[in-house]
Design a protein around this motif. Structure first.
Motif, PDB file in Angstrom:
ATOM      1  N   ILE A 107      -2.530 -26.423  35.520  1.00 12.65           N
ATOM      2  CA  ILE A 107      -1.104 -26.226  35.791  1.00 12.65           C
ATOM      3  C   ILE A 107      -0.711 -24.988  35.013  1.00 12.65           C
ATOM      4  CG2 ILE A 107       1.208 -27.224  35.650  1.00 12.65           C
ATOM      5  CD1 ILE A 107      -0.180 -29.974  35.342  1.00 12.65           C
ATOM      6  N   SER A 108      -0.239 -23.959  35.714  1.00 14.00           N
ATOM      7  CA  SER A 108      -0.021 -22.696  35.020  1.00 14.00           C
ATOM      8  C   SER A 108       1.194 -21.967  35.567  1.00 14.00           C
ATOM      9  CB  SER A 108      -1.253 -21.797  35.158  1.00 14.00           C
ATOM     10  OG  SER A 108      -1.485 -21.487  36.514  1.00 14.00           O
ATOM     11  N   GLN A 109       1.643 -21.012  34.780  1.00 16.90           N
ATOM     12  CA  GLN A 109       2.733 -20.137  35.207  1.00 16.90           C
ATOM     13  C   GLN A 109       2.136 -18.758  35.466  1.00 16.90           C
ATOM     14  OE1 GLN A 109       5.386 -18.699  32.189  1.00 16.90           O
ATOM     15  NE2 GLN A 109       7.132 -18.762  33.555  1.00 16.90           N
ATOM     16  N   LYS A 110       2.360 -18.253  36.656  1.00 19.38           N
ATOM     17  CA  LYS A 110       1.836 -16.939  37.006  1.00 19.38           C
ATOM     18  C   LYS A 110       2.745 -15.852  36.439  1.00 19.38           C
ATOM     19  CE  LYS A 110      -0.197 -18.454  41.358  1.00 19.38           C
ATOM     20  NZ  LYS A 110      -0.144 -18.356  42.822  1.00 19.38           N
ATOM     21  N   PRO A 111       2.269 -14.603  36.434  1.00 24.24           N
ATOM     22  CA  PRO A 111       3.119 -13.518  35.936  1.00 24.24           C
ATOM     23  C   PRO A 111       4.437 -13.358  36.681  1.00 24.24           C
ATOM     24  CG  PRO A 111       0.852 -12.785  36.037  1.00 24.24           C
ATOM     25  CD  PRO A 111       0.898 -14.152  36.669  1.00 24.24           C
ATOM     26  N   ASP A 112       4.516 -13.866  37.929  1.00 21.55           N
ATOM     27  CA  ASP A 112       5.786 -13.774  38.646  1.00 21.55           C
ATOM     28  C   ASP A 112       6.662 -15.000  38.414  1.00 21.55           C
ATOM     29  OD1 ASP A 112       4.695 -14.847  42.005  1.00 21.55           O
ATOM     30  OD2 ASP A 112       4.384 -15.687  40.011  1.00 21.55           O
ATOM     31  N   GLN A 113       6.348 -15.764  37.362  1.00 21.72           N
ATOM     32  CA  GLN A 113       7.150 -16.909  36.904  1.00 21.72           C
ATOM     33  C   GLN A 113       7.021 -18.150  37.779  1.00 21.72           C
ATOM     34  OE1 GLN A 113       8.574 -16.094  33.894  1.00 21.72           O
ATOM     35  NE2 GLN A 113       7.699 -14.100  34.328  1.00 21.72           N
ATOM     36  N   THR A 114       6.243 -18.121  38.837  1.00 24.43           N
ATOM     37  CA  THR A 114       6.094 -19.334  39.650  1.00 24.43           C
ATOM     38  C   THR A 114       5.061 -20.258  38.998  1.00 24.43           C
ATOM     39  OG1 THR A 114       4.424 -18.231  41.015  1.00 24.43           O
ATOM     40  CG2 THR A 114       6.704 -18.175  41.793  1.00 24.43           C
ATOM     41  N   ILE A 115       5.209 -21.556  39.275  1.00 26.98           N
ATOM     42  CA  ILE A 115       4.304 -22.567  38.720  1.00 26.98           C
ATOM     43  C   ILE A 115       3.252 -22.882  39.767  1.00 26.98           C
ATOM     44  CG2 ILE A 115       4.114 -24.890  37.772  1.00 26.98           C
ATOM     45  CD1 ILE A 115       5.694 -23.066  35.997  1.00 26.98           C
ATOM     46  N   ASP A 116       2.009 -22.938  39.330  1.00 30.74           N
ATOM     47  CA  ASP A 116       0.905 -23.200  40.241  1.00 30.74           C
ATOM     48  C   ASP A 116       0.119 -24.400  39.735  1.00 30.74           C
ATOM     49  OD1 ASP A 116      -2.270 -21.849  41.044  1.00 30.74           O
ATOM     50  OD2 ASP A 116      -0.778 -22.564  42.469  1.00 30.74           O
ATOM     51  N   VAL A 117      -0.215 -25.317  40.629  1.00 30.24           N
ATOM     52  CA  VAL A 117      -1.012 -26.497  40.280  1.00 30.24           C
ATOM     53  C   VAL A 117      -2.273 -26.464  41.126  1.00 30.24           C
ATOM     54  CG1 VAL A 117      -1.095 -29.006  40.184  1.00 30.24           C
ATOM     55  CG2 VAL A 117       1.059 -27.818  39.742  1.00 30.24           C
ATOM     56  N   ALA A 118      -3.425 -26.615  40.471  1.00 30.17           N
ATOM     57  CA  ALA A 118      -4.690 -26.575  41.201  1.00 30.17           C
ATOM     58  C   ALA A 118      -5.590 -27.680  40.697  1.00 30.17           C
ATOM     59  CB  ALA A 118      -5.372 -25.215  41.012  1.00 30.17           C
ATOM     60  N   LEU A 119      -6.313 -28.282  41.630  1.00 29.77           N
ATOM     61  CA  LEU A 119      -7.317 -29.291  41.285  1.00 29.77           C
ATOM     62  C   LEU A 119      -8.570 -28.962  42.064  1.00 29.77           C
ATOM     63  CD1 LEU A 119      -8.075 -31.925  39.854  1.00 29.77           C
ATOM     64  CD2 LEU A 119      -7.232 -33.164  41.847  1.00 29.77           C
ATOM     65  N   GLY A 120      -9.630 -28.616  41.306  1.00 31.93           N
ATOM     66  CA  GLY A 120     -10.865 -28.203  41.961  1.00 31.93           C
ATOM     67  C   GLY A 120     -11.188 -26.779  41.554  1.00 31.93           C
ATOM     68  N   TYR A 121     -11.487 -25.942  42.523  1.00 32.27           N
ATOM     69  CA  TYR A 121     -11.809 -24.534  42.246  1.00 32.27           C
ATOM     70  C   TYR A 121     -10.707 -23.653  42.814  1.00 32.27           C
ATOM     71  CZ  TYR A 121     -13.980 -19.975  42.711  1.00 32.27           C
ATOM     72  OH  TYR A 121     -14.228 -18.636  42.655  1.00 32.27           O
ATOM     73  N   ASP A 122     -10.226 -22.738  42.002  1.00 32.08           N
ATOM     74  CA  ASP A 122      -9.159 -21.849  42.464  1.00 32.08           C
ATOM     75  C   ASP A 122      -9.346 -20.487  41.822  1.00 32.08           C
ATOM     76  OD1 ASP A 122      -5.502 -21.816  42.380  1.00 32.08           O
ATOM     77  OD2 ASP A 122      -6.943 -21.027  43.838  1.00 32.08           O
ATOM     78  N   ARG A 123      -8.981 -19.454  42.572  1.00 30.22           N
ATOM     79  CA  ARG A 123      -9.097 -18.093  42.073  1.00 30.22           C
ATOM     80  C   ARG A 123      -7.904 -17.320  42.607  1.00 30.22           C
ATOM     81  NH1 ARG A 123     -14.878 -15.457  42.696  1.00 30.22           N
ATOM     82  NH2 ARG A 123     -15.211 -15.983  40.530  1.00 30.22           N
ATOM     83  N   ALA A 124      -7.305 -16.512  41.749  1.00 29.88           N
ATOM     84  CA  ALA A 124      -6.109 -15.793  42.189  1.00 29.88           C
ATOM     85  C   ALA A 124      -6.000 -14.468  41.450  1.00 29.88           C
ATOM     86  CB  ALA A 124      -4.865 -16.640  41.923  1.00 29.88           C
ATOM     87  N   GLU A 125      -5.427 -13.505  42.158  1.00 25.32           N
ATOM     88  CA  GLU A 125      -5.043 -12.236  41.538  1.00 25.32           C
ATOM     89  C   GLU A 125      -3.589 -11.990  41.905  1.00 25.32           C
ATOM     90  OE1 GLU A 125      -8.972 -12.724  42.569  1.00 25.32           O
ATOM     91  OE2 GLU A 125      -7.695 -11.806  44.074  1.00 25.32           O
TER      92      GLU A 125
END
Lengths: 134, 217
Positions: free
Chosen positions: A39-57
């Motif tokens: 569960i994380s906050q991205k640089p654009d302030q949105t909250i992201d929830v991931a379960l499993g494998y996730d990759r983002a730029e």
């Protein structure tokens, strides 16, 4: 009922704490690779929830509600960024190659012939790669 | 009338009975905590450009001539608490790489300094992994422009570098180019000490060719 209220208050507090930091208006480029629960906050302030494998730029550029003038800049940005990942199952590394120019440096750099040629060449390469991939 | 026993007292008796039935396991918990978890616990305090590491930590950093970039890398095994510019708690293996530009055009920035004030051994050497058991202090010339954080285990983090709750394995990077400057950056997670970060002030067109060469993958 009381337990649900206290649990909900706890979640709201955690989400509020997530939103408090990182509110400065600067360019930010971030990457994230996760295996598991995240569960994380991205640089654009949105909250992201991931379960499993996730990759983002993600790249964020602040925007002001006014037009730029000859004597006033509204956060001009020139950027080239290359992100390459290897096979995640072999833990191959992340490689970043990036170039950024912000503010007046970007406006000055945009007038440089070498940068214009470089951008044109890179844009052509990217476009060609996109066409080859179809 | 019979005596009414308080339900908590009755439950305590049952709990105690169960406790003694599992005596060897629960009795070992304090020893496990004292002899295994505590020795691997540490604390990191980051205030401004200073870093203070309490407890065991593995670290390495780039040394002069750091014409490419000022790079520091730290690793913790066990429990680590973070405070200051970034707050967090991590259990497992946690690693942080921080990179700042070595100069700005013609002006060369002061190199970061590392020291172990409570150690009897010689000062830290750049370029190789070293271990600090009690206290390590680092003073950087400037705030890092790039930070990479990796966790294997569980972690909670709140701050400008990252805000996340992770259980498993995760890697995060954040790059914040300085406003009003040119910046070129090259990073390879396999060889972080060979990263390059060049920062130029506006109008440094005479360095444009060099900066564009840095960007070529």
């Amino acid at each position: 009922m009381k337990n649900h209220c206290s649990y909900g208050s706890f979640v709201i507090l955690i989400l509020t704490l997530f939103l408090l930091p990182g509110c400065a208006k600067t360019v930010a480029f971030g990457t994230a690779t996760v295996f598991g629960l995240d569960i994380s906050q991205k640089p654009d302030q949105t909250i992201d929830v991931a379960l499993g494998y996730d990759r983002a730029e993600i790249a964020t550029i602040p925007a002001t509600e006014q037009d730029a003038k000859e004597s006033e800049d509204t956060y001009s940005v020139i950027g080239i960024f290359s992100v390459s990942y290897g096979n995640p199952w072999t833990l191959e590394p992340l490689r970043l190659n990036q170039f950024f120019a912000t503010g007046w440096a970007a406006r000055t750099a945009a007038r440089d012939k070498r940068l214009q040629e470089f951008f044109g060449k890179k844009a052509a390469e990217i476009s060609k790669r996109g066409d080859d991939g179809k | 009338m019979g005596e009414r026993r308080h339900p908590v007292a009755s439950m305590s008796r049952g709990a105690l009975a169960r406790h003694f039935a599992l005596g060897p396991l629960t009795g070992a918990l304090p020893f496990f905590f004292v002899f295994l978890v505590l020795p691997l616990s540490g604390c990191v305090i980051r205030a401004g450009s200073q870093e203070h590491f309490l407890g065991p930590v593995w670290y390495r950093f780039s040394g002069p001539p750091a014409t490419e970039a000022n790079i520091s890398q730290v690793k913790h095994f066990g429990l680590v608490l973070e405070a200051g510019n970034q707050w967090g708690l991590a259990v497992g293996v946690s690693e942080r790489t921080a990179i700042s530009p070595a100069g700005s055009g013609e002006k060369e920035m002061r190199h970061p300094t590392w020291s172990k004030p409570l150690s009897l051994t010689s000062g830290p050497e750049p370029g190789r992994w070293e271990f600090s058991l009690i206290y390590l202090r680092g003073e950087a010339a400037a705030q890092p422009v790039f930070v990479s954080r990796t966790t294997y285990g569980a972690s909670v983090a709140l701050g400008s570098e990252t805000s996340a709750v992770t259980v498993g394995a995760g890697n995060r990077t954040i790059l914040r180019p300085p406003a009003g400057h040119l910046l070129s950056f090259r990073f390879d997670r396999r060889q972080p000490l060979k990263s390059r970060m060049v920062q130029m002030p506006p109008g440094a067109g005479w360095m444009m060719s060099r900066m564009l060469e840095e960007v070529e993958p």
